[in-house]
Structures are given as structure tokens and as C-alpha cells.
Design a protein around this motif. Structure first.
Motif, PDB file in Angstrom:
ATOM      1  N   LEU A  94       7.600 -31.622   7.678  1.00 24.35           N
ATOM      2  CA  LEU A  94       8.432 -31.976   6.525  1.00 24.35           C
ATOM      3  C   LEU A  94       8.522 -30.824   5.526  1.00 24.35           C
ATOM      4  O   LEU A  94       9.558 -30.543   4.964  1.00 24.35           O
ATOM      5  CB  LEU A  94       7.855 -33.224   5.846  1.00 24.35           C
ATOM      6  CG  LEU A  94       8.561 -33.722   4.607  1.00 24.35           C
ATOM      7  CD1 LEU A  94       9.950 -34.217   4.962  1.00 24.35           C
ATOM      8  CD2 LEU A  94       7.752 -34.849   3.968  1.00 24.35           C
ATOM      9  N   LYS A  95       7.416 -30.138   5.331  1.00 28.64           N
ATOM     10  CA  LYS A  95       7.359 -28.997   4.417  1.00 28.64           C
ATOM     11  C   LYS A  95       6.574 -27.886   5.106  1.00 28.64           C
ATOM     12  O   LYS A  95       5.552 -28.138   5.717  1.00 28.64           O
ATOM     13  CB  LYS A  95       6.670 -29.417   3.118  1.00 28.64           C
ATOM     14  CG  LYS A  95       6.712 -28.371   2.051  1.00 28.64           C
ATOM     15  CD  LYS A  95       6.240 -28.934   0.733  1.00 28.64           C
ATOM     16  CE  LYS A  95       6.445 -27.910  -0.358  1.00 28.64           C
ATOM     17  NZ  LYS A  95       6.090 -28.439  -1.651  1.00 28.64           N
ATOM     18  N   SER A  96       7.063 -26.664   5.010  1.00 25.84           N
ATOM     19  CA  SER A  96       6.373 -25.523   5.616  1.00 25.84           C
ATOM     20  C   SER A  96       5.556 -24.790   4.562  1.00 25.84           C
ATOM     21  O   SER A  96       5.946 -24.724   3.396  1.00 25.84           O
ATOM     22  CB  SER A  96       7.385 -24.567   6.248  1.00 25.84           C
ATOM     23  OG  SER A  96       8.069 -25.205   7.286  1.00 25.84           O
ATOM     24  N   HIS A  97       4.444 -24.236   4.995  1.00 25.29           N
ATOM     25  CA  HIS A  97       3.564 -23.496   4.093  1.00 25.29           C
ATOM     26  C   HIS A  97       2.772 -22.501   4.929  1.00 25.29           C
ATOM     27  O   HIS A  97       2.365 -22.802   6.050  1.00 25.29           O
ATOM     28  CB  HIS A  97       2.614 -24.464   3.390  1.00 25.29           C
ATOM     29  CG  HIS A  97       1.720 -23.799   2.392  1.00 25.29           C
ATOM     30  ND1 HIS A  97       0.427 -23.464   2.679  1.00 25.29           N
ATOM     31  CD2 HIS A  97       1.946 -23.417   1.116  1.00 25.29           C
ATOM     32  CE1 HIS A  97      -0.119 -22.893   1.610  1.00 25.29           C
ATOM     33  NE2 HIS A  97       0.784 -22.862   0.652  1.00 25.29           N
ATOM     34  N   HIS A  98       2.556 -21.311   4.389  1.00 24.35           N
ATOM     35  CA  HIS A  98       1.783 -20.283   5.091  1.00 24.35           C
ATOM     36  C   HIS A  98       0.784 -19.681   4.116  1.00 24.35           C
ATOM     37  O   HIS A  98       1.174 -19.065   3.135  1.00 24.35           O
ATOM     38  CB  HIS A  98       2.718 -19.200   5.627  1.00 24.35           C
ATOM     39  CG  HIS A  98       2.023 -18.164   6.449  1.00 24.35           C
ATOM     40  ND1 HIS A  98       2.703 -17.287   7.229  1.00 24.35           N
ATOM     41  CD2 HIS A  98       0.717 -17.852   6.622  1.00 24.35           C
ATOM     42  CE1 HIS A  98       1.856 -16.471   7.844  1.00 24.35           C
ATOM     43  NE2 HIS A  98       0.640 -16.800   7.470  1.00 24.35           N
TER      44      HIS A  98
END
Length: 130
Positions: free
Chosen positions: A56-60
């Protein structure tokens, strides 16, 4: 060091909504997070570690062990984090203007348990596996 590289699938959470409320995450984001079952990839490239969340949401998050850095948390807060690794346990201390959170990721074979606490007390649990 344990081999913890791989892509983990979220299985279940306990107290995640209460934890997010306690650290100041807004209602809309908390509601979306409850319906989200993210994939999280952990990998190492030299002395740089990566936690890559997709869905749903990308994060790195990209970091070196023992080095404090400013980063955006997955919920959008600006925090200072420091990561340490002890055997199969990756610990993140996350600080913002409201206090300190501790996120402990324990890798055990194909299983990953994530325990989040706020100033040593309020706990949330997440279970994942490869």
C-alpha cells in the motif's frame, strides 16, 4: 551474524493501532495500516543495510550499523534512528520530538518477529515469515 536477507510477508499484528496512536500517527494513516499486509525485504550490500517495504505504501530505510541518521519513518515522521545488530536481532532506536521508540526485529529461520515499544513500555507485535 545471522543471515536475515530475504523478503518477508506480514502475517499478523497485535496492538499496532494503539502503538501508532501513541507515537502520534493520524487516524487515516492508522486505518489504512490496519488493512495493509506489507512485504518487507531485508538485504545487505557491503556495510549498508536496507529495509524495503512495499505494498500500500513504499518505504526504503538505508543505514550503516551504529551510525545515527535522520530519516522519514514509514508513517511520515522525521526521526533520528540508530540501528545495531546482535546475532539475529536488529534493534532500531527511533527518536523524534515526542520521545523514543525501540523497534526490535528478531530473525529466527524463516520467521521474523517485530516488537515495538515506546519509552520502554507500550508494546506492539508483528509476525512475518519468508
Amino acid at each position: 551474524m545471522a543471515n536475515w536477507s530475504g523478503k518477508y510477508k506480514h502475517i499478523k499484528s497485535e496492538n499496532l493501532d494503539d502503538y501508532m496512536k501513541e507515537i502520534g500517527v493520524d487516524f487515516a494513516t492508522r486505518t489504512a495500516a490496519k488493512a495493509w499486509s506489507p512485504d518487507v525485504e531485508y538485504k545487505v550490500e557491503g556495510d549498508t543495510y536496507h529495509i524495503i517495504t512495499s505494498g500500500l505504501k513504499s518505504h526504503h530505510a538505508s543505514f550503516k550499523l551504529g551510525v545515527e541518521q535522520e530519516e522519514k519513518s514509514i508513517d511520515g515522521r522525521t526521526v533520528k534512528s540508530i540501528y545495531t545488530l546482535d546475532g539475529n536481532t536488529l534493534t532500531q532506536i527511533e527518536k523524534d520530538g515526542k520521545g523514543e521508540s525501540k523497534i526490535v526485529r528478531v530473525f529466527n529461520g524463516d520467521d521474523l518477529t517485530v516488537v515495538s515499544s515506546i519509552q520502554g513500555s507500550f508494546l506492539s507485535y508483528r509476525k512475518c515469515n519468508l
